[in-house]
Design a protein around this motif. Structure first.
Motif, PDB file in Angstrom:
ATOM      1  N   GLY A 104       7.064   2.804 -19.430  1.00  0.00           N
ATOM      2  CA  GLY A 104       7.866   2.001 -18.381  1.00  0.00           C
ATOM      3  C   GLY A 104       7.430   0.479 -18.304  1.00  0.00           C
ATOM      4  O   GLY A 104       6.801   0.095 -19.520  1.00  0.00           O
ATOM      5  N   ARG A 105       8.205  -0.172 -17.425  1.00  0.00           N
ATOM      6  CA  ARG A 105       8.093  -1.522 -17.484  1.00  0.00           C
ATOM      7  C   ARG A 105       7.166  -1.922 -16.391  1.00  0.00           C
ATOM      8  O   ARG A 105       6.893  -1.254 -15.381  1.00  0.00           O
ATOM      9  N   SER A 106       6.422  -3.235 -16.394  1.00  0.00           N
ATOM     10  CA  SER A 106       5.815  -3.622 -15.496  1.00  0.00           C
ATOM     11  C   SER A 106       6.491  -4.050 -14.241  1.00  0.00           C
ATOM     12  O   SER A 106       7.723  -4.265 -14.408  1.00  0.00           O
ATOM     13  N   ALA A 107       5.694  -4.063 -12.994  1.00  0.00           N
ATOM     14  CA  ALA A 107       6.373  -4.565 -12.012  1.00  0.00           C
ATOM     15  C   ALA A 107       6.431  -6.152 -11.840  1.00  0.00           C
ATOM     16  O   ALA A 107       5.111  -6.399 -12.050  1.00  0.00           O
ATOM     17  N   LYS A 157       6.552   6.064 -17.120  1.00  0.00           N
ATOM     18  CA  LYS A 157       6.057   5.649 -15.743  1.00  0.00           C
ATOM     19  C   LYS A 157       6.032   3.947 -15.695  1.00  0.00           C
ATOM     20  O   LYS A 157       5.399   3.522 -16.782  1.00  0.00           O
ATOM     21  N   SER A 158       6.536   3.629 -14.531  1.00  0.00           N
ATOM     22  CA  SER A 158       6.434   2.286 -14.450  1.00  0.00           C
ATOM     23  C   SER A 158       5.438   1.669 -13.686  1.00  0.00           C
ATOM     24  O   SER A 158       4.416   2.456 -13.010  1.00  0.00           O
ATOM     25  N   GLY A 159       4.827   0.395 -13.882  1.00  0.00           N
ATOM     26  CA  GLY A 159       3.763  -0.320 -13.284  1.00  0.00           C
ATOM     27  C   GLY A 159       4.141  -0.674 -11.878  1.00  0.00           C
ATOM     28  O   GLY A 159       5.231  -0.672 -11.381  1.00  0.00           O
ATOM     29  N   LYS A 160       3.057  -0.575 -10.917  1.00  0.00           N
ATOM     30  CA  LYS A 160       3.302  -0.728  -9.332  1.00  0.00           C
ATOM     31  C   LYS A 160       2.348  -1.471  -8.888  1.00  0.00           C
ATOM     32  O   LYS A 160       1.140  -1.183  -9.181  1.00  0.00           O
ATOM     33  N   PHE A 161       2.724  -2.193  -7.637  1.00  0.00           N
ATOM     34  CA  PHE A 161       1.629  -2.887  -6.937  1.00  0.00           C
ATOM     35  C   PHE A 161       2.004  -3.125  -5.658  1.00  0.00           C
ATOM     36  O   PHE A 161       3.237  -3.221  -5.426  1.00  0.00           O
ATOM     37  N   GLU A 162       1.067  -3.302  -4.554  1.00  0.00           N
ATOM     38  CA  GLU A 162       1.420  -3.559  -3.256  1.00  0.00           C
ATOM     39  C   GLU A 162       0.765  -4.800  -2.916  1.00  0.00           C
ATOM     40  O   GLU A 162      -0.264  -5.165  -3.284  1.00  0.00           O
ATOM     41  N   THR A 198      -3.301  -5.017  -2.589  1.00  0.00           N
ATOM     42  CA  THR A 198      -4.194  -3.873  -1.946  1.00  0.00           C
ATOM     43  C   THR A 198      -4.169  -2.585  -2.975  1.00  0.00           C
ATOM     44  O   THR A 198      -4.721  -1.554  -2.549  1.00  0.00           O
ATOM     45  N   TRP A 199      -3.130  -2.515  -3.809  1.00  0.00           N
ATOM     46  CA  TRP A 199      -2.969  -1.303  -4.771  1.00  0.00           C
ATOM     47  C   TRP A 199      -2.383  -1.618  -5.919  1.00  0.00           C
ATOM     48  O   TRP A 199      -1.535  -2.520  -5.932  1.00  0.00           O
ATOM     49  N   LYS A 200      -2.519  -0.879  -7.168  1.00  0.00           N
ATOM     50  CA  LYS A 200      -1.979  -1.381  -8.365  1.00  0.00           C
ATOM     51  C   LYS A 200      -2.087  -0.151  -9.338  1.00  0.00           C
ATOM     52  O   LYS A 200      -2.993   0.663  -9.263  1.00  0.00           O
ATOM     53  N   THR A 201      -1.099   0.164 -10.146  1.00  0.00           N
ATOM     54  CA  THR A 201      -1.018   1.145 -11.056  1.00  0.00           C
ATOM     55  C   THR A 201      -0.309   0.184 -12.425  1.00  0.00           C
ATOM     56  O   THR A 201       0.662  -0.293 -11.988  1.00  0.00           O
ATOM     57  N   GLY A 202      -0.801   0.469 -13.684  1.00  0.00           N
ATOM     58  CA  GLY A 202      -0.160  -0.072 -14.517  1.00  0.00           C
ATOM     59  C   GLY A 202       0.813   0.930 -15.151  1.00  0.00           C
ATOM     60  O   GLY A 202       1.067   2.137 -14.750  1.00  0.00           O
ATOM     61  N   LYS A 203       1.524   0.403 -16.133  1.00  0.00           N
ATOM     62  CA  LYS A 203       2.714   1.336 -16.785  1.00  0.00           C
ATOM     63  C   LYS A 203       2.145   2.267 -17.699  1.00  0.00           C
ATOM     64  O   LYS A 203       0.799   2.288 -18.081  1.00  0.00           O
ATOM     65  N   SER A 208       2.344  -6.677 -12.452  1.00  0.00           N
ATOM     66  CA  SER A 208       1.403  -5.685 -12.596  1.00  0.00           C
ATOM     67  C   SER A 208       0.607  -5.605 -13.906  1.00  0.00           C
ATOM     68  O   SER A 208      -0.673  -5.035 -13.789  1.00  0.00           O
ATOM     69  N   LYS A 209       0.843  -6.526 -14.813  1.00  0.00           N
ATOM     70  CA  LYS A 209       0.227  -6.974 -16.074  1.00  0.00           C
ATOM     71  C   LYS A 209      -1.045  -7.590 -15.623  1.00  0.00           C
ATOM     72  O   LYS A 209      -2.116  -7.142 -16.503  1.00  0.00           O
ATOM     73  N   LYS A 210      -1.083  -8.304 -15.052  1.00  0.00           N
ATOM     74  CA  LYS A 210      -2.149  -9.524 -14.750  1.00  0.00           C
ATOM     75  C   LYS A 210      -2.701  -9.296 -13.401  1.00  0.00           C
ATOM     76  O   LYS A 210      -3.818 -10.033 -13.102  1.00  0.00           O
TER      77      LYS A 210
END
Length: 175
Positions: free
Chosen positions: A154-157, A110-115, A100-105, A64-66
């Motif tokens: 939080g940590r990156s996904a 709160k952790s990073g997430k992506f789909e 298609t979806w992303k949020t950073g930490k 999720s960082k990149k």
């Protein structure tokens, strides 16, 4: 009188011969029809059904960082997908997925997430539609966040090669 009988005999013989030829050609047509039908049935009977589960793994690390929404990534089929004992989708076939979806930490643990949404699979040189969404979440840091909300995030996904996720075929795939 002889002439009339001879003409009638000739007509009768020619009519019988014509009927025999016509019957023979009809028999040949009837005999050829089941063979043609069975060939069609055999060809179309080998289809992998729609909505078949296909386990895949990413070819490269996805974090999720990149990543940005719209980025495309390649995945590989983990194992041969079999149908009636025959390989319908070979191991290593390429699958394309899109972020298609992303949020950073964020602060507060709160952790990073992506789909990743799966788009298509290439089987023996032909692309077929895929469906399925996989959400990857990083590990939160909620315990530390309770004590130091402003300092801890939080940590990156991260998805690593070797991590199995599921995708599904949209249509039947011939094999």
């Amino acid at each position: 009188m002889k002439f009339v009988i001879s003409a009638a005999g000739i007509l009768l013989i020619s009519a019988t011969t014509g009927f025999a030829q016509e019957a023979t050609s009809q028999t040949a047509t009837v005999a050829a029809t089941p063979t043609a039908q069975s060939a069609v049935v055999q060809t179309s009977a080998r289809l992998l059904p729609a909505s078949t589960l296909v386990p895949v793994t990413p070819d490269t690390e996805i974090t999720s960082k990149k990543v940005e929404v719209g980025d495309k990534f390649n995945f590989s089929v983990v194992n041969d997908v079999l149908e009636n004992g025959t390989v319908a989708i070979p191991r290593g076939s390429k699958v394309e997925g899109t972020i298609t979806w992303k949020t950073g930490k964020a602060v507060g643990g709160k952790s990073g997430k992506f789909e990743v949404t799966f788009n298509k699979i290439n089987v023996r040189g032909t692309d077929y539609a895929m469906r399925g969404v996989h959400r990857q979440e990083g590990k939160g840091n909620t315990v530390a966040a309770v004590f130091a909300t402003w300092l801890v995030s939080g940590r990156s996904a991260v998805m690593q090669p070797g991590q199995f996720v599921n995708a599904f075929t949209v249509d039947s795939i011939p094999y």
